[in-house]
Design an enzyme around this catalytic site. Structure first.
Site, mmCIF file in Angstrom:
data_model
loop_
_atom_site.group_PDB
_atom_site.id
_atom_site.type_symbol
_atom_site.label_atom_id
_atom_site.label_comp_id
_atom_site.label_asym_id
_atom_site.label_seq_id
_atom_site.Cartn_x
_atom_site.Cartn_y
_atom_site.Cartn_z
ATOM 1 N N LEU A 120 -3.561 -1.796 5.577
ATOM 2 C CA LEU A 120 -4.704 -1.287 6.331
ATOM 3 C C LEU A 120 -5.966 -1.548 5.496
ATOM 4 O O LEU A 120 -5.965 -1.277 4.287
ATOM 5 C CB LEU A 120 -4.536 0.220 6.552
ATOM 6 C CG LEU A 120 -5.604 0.813 7.469
ATOM 7 C CD1 LEU A 120 -5.283 0.472 8.930
ATOM 8 C CD2 LEU A 120 -5.707 2.311 7.299
ATOM 9 N N GLU B 55 0.859 -1.192 0.000
ATOM 10 C CA GLU B 55 0.000 0.000 0.000
ATOM 11 C C GLU B 55 0.884 1.227 0.000
ATOM 12 O O GLU B 55 2.115 1.115 -0.028
ATOM 13 C CB GLU B 55 -0.924 -0.016 1.214
ATOM 14 C CG GLU B 55 -0.178 -0.014 2.536
ATOM 15 C CD GLU B 55 -1.098 -0.044 3.754
ATOM 16 O OE1 GLU B 55 -2.286 0.279 3.637
ATOM 17 O OE2 GLU B 55 -0.587 -0.368 4.841
#
Ligand SMILES: Cc1ncc(COP(=O)(O)O)c(C=O)c1O
Length: 285
Positions: free
Chosen positions: A205, A181
């Site tokens: 996340l 990410e």
């Protein structure tokens, strides 16, 4: 002049944010022992509120912080107090205050709860939505529980600062040749009209916008895969876009100085942003 004219709530005490003094023994200060959430506010209403609060509960429970009451009323009161129409809410919950000892075993701690909101004078990503953003890649040197929204963000801060030093906006983390990410966002790639985003795992996340877009892009007729992607797939993508509560969705037009989509914002990236902004306007909840 005060740096912030924002009112904060710290353990329910209302105080100007720049006048707030937090306890030196707060475990957040010594150990980064806490979790947080950031919410986007549209027309005075927090967007995807339930999703953020669910994730907060999940983060708290993952790090064994208990006894946090429902914060809904305090959050809404703070938004109203700061007269936030377009803006954001930050909330942080630490395990509590205690003399500096690593273990919290048998310590009966009361969590410290900080909430503040502030208005935006313009959407923080309006300009970047028109120009697109650039990114660098960076080794993912973070811990093994990036699914917890912990306030320990040192590797993220280092990576994003390096991106800025190199004239880019974001850093995209790569672990064992796989995209995880961004330093403060999730990542989507497009190749031959197929949209790919890394699957949920302890390495990323579970972004509220990631979740929203995987559903709404599918509902819009796109083929969305939650699959790992390699660094070379990232470079070879037809489009790349990032998502977060503050940036919503933004096209990445170059990575490590290699143009993506000829350095232009692609149609699917534009559509992703439009889907979120349309929902924010119509589905205020
Ligand atoms: C590391 C990281 N990944 C992903 C996200 C995106 O999450 P969300 O879409 O819920 O803002 C963020 C947001 O701050 C983040 O810090």
């Amino acid at each position: 002049m005060a740096a912030f004219t924002t009112f904060a709530s710290f353990n329910k005490e209302i105080i100007l944010l720049d006048e707030l003094k937090v306890p030196i023994n707060d475990r957040a200060f010594f150990f980064g022992d806490g979790v947080y959430e950031v919410l986007r506010v549209y027309q005075g209403q927090p967007f995807l509120f339930d999703e953020h609060m669910e994730r907060l509960k999940r983060s708290l429970s993952a790090v064994n912080i208990h006894g946090v009451p429902d914060l809904t009323k305090d959050i809404l009161a703070n938004i109203a107090l700061n007269d936030v129409g377009e803006g954001m809410v930050y909330m942080q919950i630490s395990r509590g205050s205690a003399p500096r000892v690593h273990s919290f075993h048998n310590a009966s701690l009361t969590p410290n709860i900080l909430i503040y909101s502030k208005p935006f004078h313009e959407h923080p990503s309006d300009h970047e939505a028109k120009t697109g953003i650039t990114a660098i890649t960076h080794d993912d040197i973070r811990w093994g529980r990036c699914d917890i929204k912990s306030i320990n963000l040192l590797p993220n801060c280092l990576a994003q600062s390096l991106a800025h030093e190199k004239g880019a906006h974001e850093a995209i983390f790569i672990r064992n040749d796989k995209v995880t990410e961004g330093s403060s966002c999730n990542v989507f790639l497009v190749k031959n009209n197929v949209i790919k985003t890394p699957p949920l795992s302890p390495q990323i996340l579970p972004g509220t916008r990631r979740q929203f877009l995987t559903h709404s892009l599918r509902a819009d007729g796109f083929h969305v895969l939650e699959e790992t992607a390699t660094k070379s797939e990232l470079y070879d993508a037809d489009e790349v876009f990032i998502t977060s509560s503050i940036k919503e969705a933004l096209a990445v037009i170059a990575i490590d100085q290699k143009p993506i989509n000829g350095g232009q914002i692609g149609d699917i990236s534009k559509r992703a942003r439009e889907l979120i902004l349309d929902a924010a306007k119509s589905r205020l909840n």
